[in-house]
Design a protein around this motif. Sequence first.
Motif, PDB file in Angstrom:
ATOM      1  N   ALA A   1     -22.219  19.252  -7.559  1.00 60.53           N
ATOM      2  CA  ALA A   1     -21.029  18.858  -8.314  1.00 60.53           C
ATOM      3  C   ALA A   1     -20.139  20.072  -8.552  1.00 60.53           C
ATOM      4  O   ALA A   1     -20.632  21.174  -8.798  1.00 60.53           O
ATOM      5  N   LEU A   2     -18.840  19.865  -8.478  1.00 59.97           N
ATOM      6  CA  LEU A   2     -17.895  20.942  -8.799  1.00 59.97           C
ATOM      7  C   LEU A   2     -17.725  21.007 -10.318  1.00 59.97           C
ATOM      8  O   LEU A   2     -17.782  19.977 -10.995  1.00 59.97           O
ATOM      9  N   PRO A   3     -17.507  22.216 -10.861  1.00 57.29           N
ATOM     10  CA  PRO A   3     -17.381  22.333 -12.318  1.00 57.29           C
ATOM     11  C   PRO A   3     -16.069  21.726 -12.841  1.00 57.29           C
ATOM     12  O   PRO A   3     -15.095  21.607 -12.094  1.00 57.29           O
ATOM     13  N   ALA A   4     -16.059  21.368 -14.131  1.00 61.14           N
ATOM     14  CA  ALA A   4     -14.858  20.778 -14.739  1.00 61.14           C
ATOM     15  C   ALA A   4     -13.651  21.689 -14.561  1.00 61.14           C
ATOM     16  O   ALA A   4     -12.522  21.221 -14.367  1.00 61.14           O
ATOM     17  N   ALA A   5     -13.888  23.016 -14.597  1.00 56.94           N
ATOM     18  CA  ALA A   5     -12.769  23.966 -14.463  1.00 56.94           C
ATOM     19  C   ALA A   5     -12.059  23.796 -13.122  1.00 56.94           C
ATOM     20  O   ALA A   5     -10.842  23.963 -13.017  1.00 56.94           O
ATOM     21  N   PHE A   6     -12.816  23.441 -12.092  1.00 56.06           N
ATOM     22  CA  PHE A   6     -12.210  23.229 -10.777  1.00 56.06           C
ATOM     23  C   PHE A   6     -11.167  22.117 -10.858  1.00 56.06           C
ATOM     24  O   PHE A   6     -10.051  22.239 -10.351  1.00 56.06           O
ATOM     25  N   PHE A   7     -11.536  21.025 -11.532  1.00 52.81           N
ATOM     26  CA  PHE A   7     -10.612  19.890 -11.598  1.00 52.81           C
ATOM     27  C   PHE A   7      -9.433  20.186 -12.528  1.00 52.81           C
ATOM     28  O   PHE A   7      -8.323  19.728 -12.279  1.00 52.81           O
ATOM     29  N   ALA A   8      -9.685  20.982 -13.566  1.00 48.60           N
ATOM     30  CA  ALA A   8      -8.583  21.363 -14.455  1.00 48.60           C
ATOM     31  C   ALA A   8      -7.556  22.210 -13.697  1.00 48.60           C
ATOM     32  O   ALA A   8      -6.352  22.068 -13.880  1.00 48.60           O
ATOM     33  N   ASP A   9      -8.051  23.067 -12.804  1.00 50.91           N
ATOM     34  CA  ASP A   9      -7.153  23.964 -12.055  1.00 50.91           C
ATOM     35  C   ASP A   9      -6.574  23.312 -10.801  1.00 50.91           C
ATOM     36  O   ASP A   9      -5.646  23.852 -10.197  1.00 50.91           O
ATOM     37  N   LEU A  10      -7.145  22.185 -10.393  1.00 49.32           N
ATOM     38  CA  LEU A  10      -6.831  21.623  -9.082  1.00 49.32           C
ATOM     39  C   LEU A  10      -5.340  21.538  -8.746  1.00 49.32           C
ATOM     40  O   LEU A  10      -4.928  21.905  -7.635  1.00 49.32           O
ATOM     41  N   PRO A  11      -4.485  21.081  -9.700  1.00 51.99           N
ATOM     42  CA  PRO A  11      -3.069  20.961  -9.342  1.00 51.99           C
ATOM     43  C   PRO A  11      -2.444  22.279  -8.862  1.00 51.99           C
ATOM     44  O   PRO A  11      -1.445  22.255  -8.138  1.00 51.99           O
ATOM     45  N   SER A  12      -3.019  23.404  -9.252  1.00 51.98           N
ATOM     46  CA  SER A  12      -2.400  24.669  -8.838  1.00 51.98           C
ATOM     47  C   SER A  12      -3.173  25.371  -7.719  1.00 51.98           C
ATOM     48  O   SER A  12      -2.798  26.462  -7.303  1.00 51.98           O
ATOM     49  N   LEU A  13      -4.233  24.758  -7.225  1.00 50.45           N
ATOM     50  CA  LEU A  13      -5.018  25.422  -6.170  1.00 50.45           C
ATOM     51  C   LEU A  13      -4.393  25.188  -4.793  1.00 50.45           C
ATOM     52  O   LEU A  13      -3.922  24.098  -4.491  1.00 50.45           O
ATOM     53  N   SER A  14      -4.425  26.242  -3.958  1.00 51.23           N
ATOM     54  CA  SER A  14      -3.966  26.098  -2.573  1.00 51.23           C
ATOM     55  C   SER A  14      -5.098  25.478  -1.753  1.00 51.23           C
ATOM     56  O   SER A  14      -6.253  25.429  -2.196  1.00 51.23           O
ATOM     57  N   LEU A  15      -4.760  25.058  -0.544  1.00 48.08           N
ATOM     58  CA  LEU A  15      -5.782  24.493   0.335  1.00 48.08           C
ATOM     59  C   LEU A  15      -6.874  25.535   0.606  1.00 48.08           C
ATOM     60  O   LEU A  15      -8.058  25.207   0.627  1.00 48.08           O
ATOM     61  N   GLY A  16      -6.477  26.800   0.767  1.00 44.72           N
ATOM     62  CA  GLY A  16      -7.438  27.876   1.006  1.00 44.72           C
ATOM     63  C   GLY A  16      -8.373  28.083  -0.187  1.00 44.72           C
ATOM     64  O   GLY A  16      -9.579  28.273  -0.016  1.00 44.72           O
ATOM     65  N   ASP A  17      -7.805  28.022  -1.417  1.00 48.72           N
ATOM     66  CA  ASP A  17      -8.636  28.145  -2.639  1.00 48.72           C
ATOM     67  C   ASP A  17      -9.677  27.036  -2.663  1.00 48.72           C
ATOM     68  O   ASP A  17     -10.861  27.266  -2.938  1.00 48.72           O
ATOM     69  N   ILE A  18      -9.211  25.807  -2.395  1.00 48.89           N
ATOM     70  CA  ILE A  18     -10.109  24.651  -2.430  1.00 48.89           C
ATOM     71  C   ILE A  18     -11.209  24.832  -1.386  1.00 48.89           C
ATOM     72  O   ILE A  18     -12.393  24.614  -1.660  1.00 48.89           O
ATOM     73  N   ALA A  19     -10.815  25.254  -0.193  1.00 45.58           N
ATOM     74  CA  ALA A  19     -11.776  25.427   0.900  1.00 45.58           C
ATOM     75  C   ALA A  19     -12.882  26.391   0.478  1.00 45.58           C
ATOM     76  O   ALA A  19     -14.070  26.112   0.657  1.00 45.58           O
ATOM     77  N   ARG A  20     -12.507  27.523  -0.098  1.00 43.83           N
ATOM     78  CA  ARG A  20     -13.503  28.520  -0.490  1.00 43.83           C
ATOM     79  C   ARG A  20     -14.449  27.986  -1.546  1.00 43.83           C
ATOM     80  O   ARG A  20     -15.664  28.151  -1.466  1.00 43.83           O
ATOM     81  N   LYS A  21     -13.882  27.338  -2.558  1.00 43.08           N
ATOM     82  CA  LYS A  21     -14.713  26.878  -3.676  1.00 43.08           C
ATOM     83  C   LYS A  21     -15.644  25.739  -3.249  1.00 43.08           C
ATOM     84  O   LYS A  21     -16.791  25.676  -3.681  1.00 43.08           O
ATOM     85  N   VAL A  22     -15.150  24.838  -2.433  1.00 40.68           N
ATOM     86  CA  VAL A  22     -15.977  23.705  -2.011  1.00 40.68           C
ATOM     87  C   VAL A  22     -17.037  24.165  -1.006  1.00 40.68           C
ATOM     88  O   VAL A  22     -18.223  23.852  -1.143  1.00 40.68           O
ATOM     89  N   ALA A  23     -16.614  24.948  -0.012  1.00 40.65           N
ATOM     90  CA  ALA A  23     -17.545  25.364   1.037  1.00 40.65           C
ATOM     91  C   ALA A  23     -18.681  26.208   0.466  1.00 40.65           C
ATOM     92  O   ALA A  23     -19.833  26.097   0.884  1.00 40.65           O
ATOM     93  N   ARG A  24     -18.366  27.013  -0.535  1.00 42.37           N
ATOM     94  CA  ARG A  24     -19.380  27.880  -1.158  1.00 42.37           C
ATOM     95  C   ARG A  24     -20.598  27.088  -1.635  1.00 42.37           C
ATOM     96  O   ARG A  24     -21.741  27.519  -1.505  1.00 42.37           O
ATOM     97  N   LEU A  25     -20.338  25.894  -2.193  1.00 43.00           N
ATOM     98  CA  LEU A  25     -21.432  25.080  -2.733  1.00 43.00           C
ATOM     99  C   LEU A  25     -22.418  24.655  -1.643  1.00 43.00           C
ATOM    100  O   LEU A  25     -23.596  24.462  -1.903  1.00 43.00           O
ATOM    101  N   PHE A  26     -21.918  24.492  -0.434  1.00 43.27           N
ATOM    102  CA  PHE A  26     -22.773  24.007   0.655  1.00 43.27           C
ATOM    103  C   PHE A  26     -23.350  25.140   1.496  1.00 43.27           C
ATOM    104  O   PHE A  26     -24.377  24.988   2.134  1.00 43.27           O
ATOM    105  N   ILE A  27     -22.623  26.269   1.514  1.00 36.70           N
ATOM    106  CA  ILE A  27     -23.027  27.370   2.389  1.00 36.70           C
ATOM    107  C   ILE A  27     -23.790  28.433   1.601  1.00 36.70           C
ATOM    108  O   ILE A  27     -24.570  29.205   2.168  1.00 36.70           O
TER     109      ILE A  27
END
Length: 439
Positions: free
Chosen positions: A37-63
């Motif tokens: 699961a992604l942390p609540a902070a991720f969803f709070a910040d989501l509107p301002s995250l770039s595609l690259g930011d999202i990629a890093r944060k999501v991929a990290r959980l799996f890799i």
Amino acid sequence: MQYHSTNRQVPPATFEQAVIDGLAKDKGLFMPESVPALPAAFFADLPSLSLGDIARKVARLFIEDEIPEAVLGQLAEEALNFPIPLVSLAPQLHVLELFHGPTLAFKDVGARFMSRVMAHFLRGVDKKVYVLVATSGDTGSAVAQGFYNVPGIEVIILYPSGKVSRVQEAQFATLGNNVTALEIEGTFDDCQRLVKTAFADAALREELYLTSANSINFARLLPQSFYYFYAYGQLAAKITNPEVVFSVPSGNYGNLTAGLLAEKMGLPATAFLAASNANDTVPEYLTTRTFRPRPSVATLSNAMDVGDPSNFARMQRLFGDSWEDMQKRIRGYSYTDAQTAQAIREVYDTYGYLIDPHGAVGYLAATDYRKTHRDAHLVVLATAHPAKFADAVQSATGQVPPVPPQLGNCLHREKLSLPLANDYLPLKNFLLQRSLMVH
Ligand SMILES: *Cc1c(COP(=O)(O)O)cnc(C)c1O
């Protein structure tokens, strides 16, 4: 994170093993043991995250630590070096344009990410990896462009002579270097059979390291989850707690499975629409509970002509094999070619927007869902650029879609494919010779 085969007959693998092998040895598909699961902070910040930011944060959980932070960041930036804009046709109807990559289809997202992940794992390894793939058109071009000049990798593409479009052929058969296109005297099914025979040939696999790059590879699936968050974030920037429904034009169901993965990570999606053409195996399952794989039939949205979708096993796994739970989250829709052509016309007449036949199927599902859900924000995933299916778009609208530069360039290059008989022995000999040459 450990990766399990959907057939559960082999021990769990690391992310690296899952990516290098592609398909598990028991022919199952790799899935993470649990979806983090992604942390609540991720969803709070989501509107301002770039595609690259999202990629890093999501991929990290799996890799996890299998790829260092800085490498993963750079790899994601390189893979996703094109925009994925959310275009609003109406206040509650949006199109997520996934087609601005080199081959003008959403498969670029997965192929570019997977190729760079593989290259990372193969760095310093004194061994070539052979990516062997059969294509009816789109997969070949995305894989060829994704792996072009990636060190350590040889790409071999089998395609049916005379049965892919000129544009598709130009995208995978004019590259050269580490990409070889084999033009087979036969059908797509023949090409696929040849590839399967090669994968089953233990003697061949002792000589060279074969891997698969079709949508079963987990490294192709993972990056497709990024853009679901990105689209949601763009809507959440304007509306508090938007009710977002994703309409996904589907064939092998990799794209939709990536959306389900995003939901498991915490994406507050309201529903998913499985938008299909006459190949309606999954919509039929959702209404009848019976999964009835069958040969595909040819349609206008030909990248979705799949009768036995390979990612269905993953979808089942995500719902704990419960039909009840799956049909609560996914609604199935199926449309004829006549309805698809009519939808292309309607989208142009109503919104002045050119949509390709695959996106048009997604639009139809969104429109049907809308009839009973007034408040939803519908996001249609536009999987191909209209210029890639110019004939269908022109005959429906009278408009010729402008050709983006990515497409124009390769049309003038020389075709480099090697003709090959529709037989396993010539393929095997070719692969063995090739491995002697590149070593
Ligand atoms: C591959 C493809 C699809 C189907 O995607 P799946 O992940 O296989 O469901 C839809 N549209 C286009 C343009 C494609 O190339």
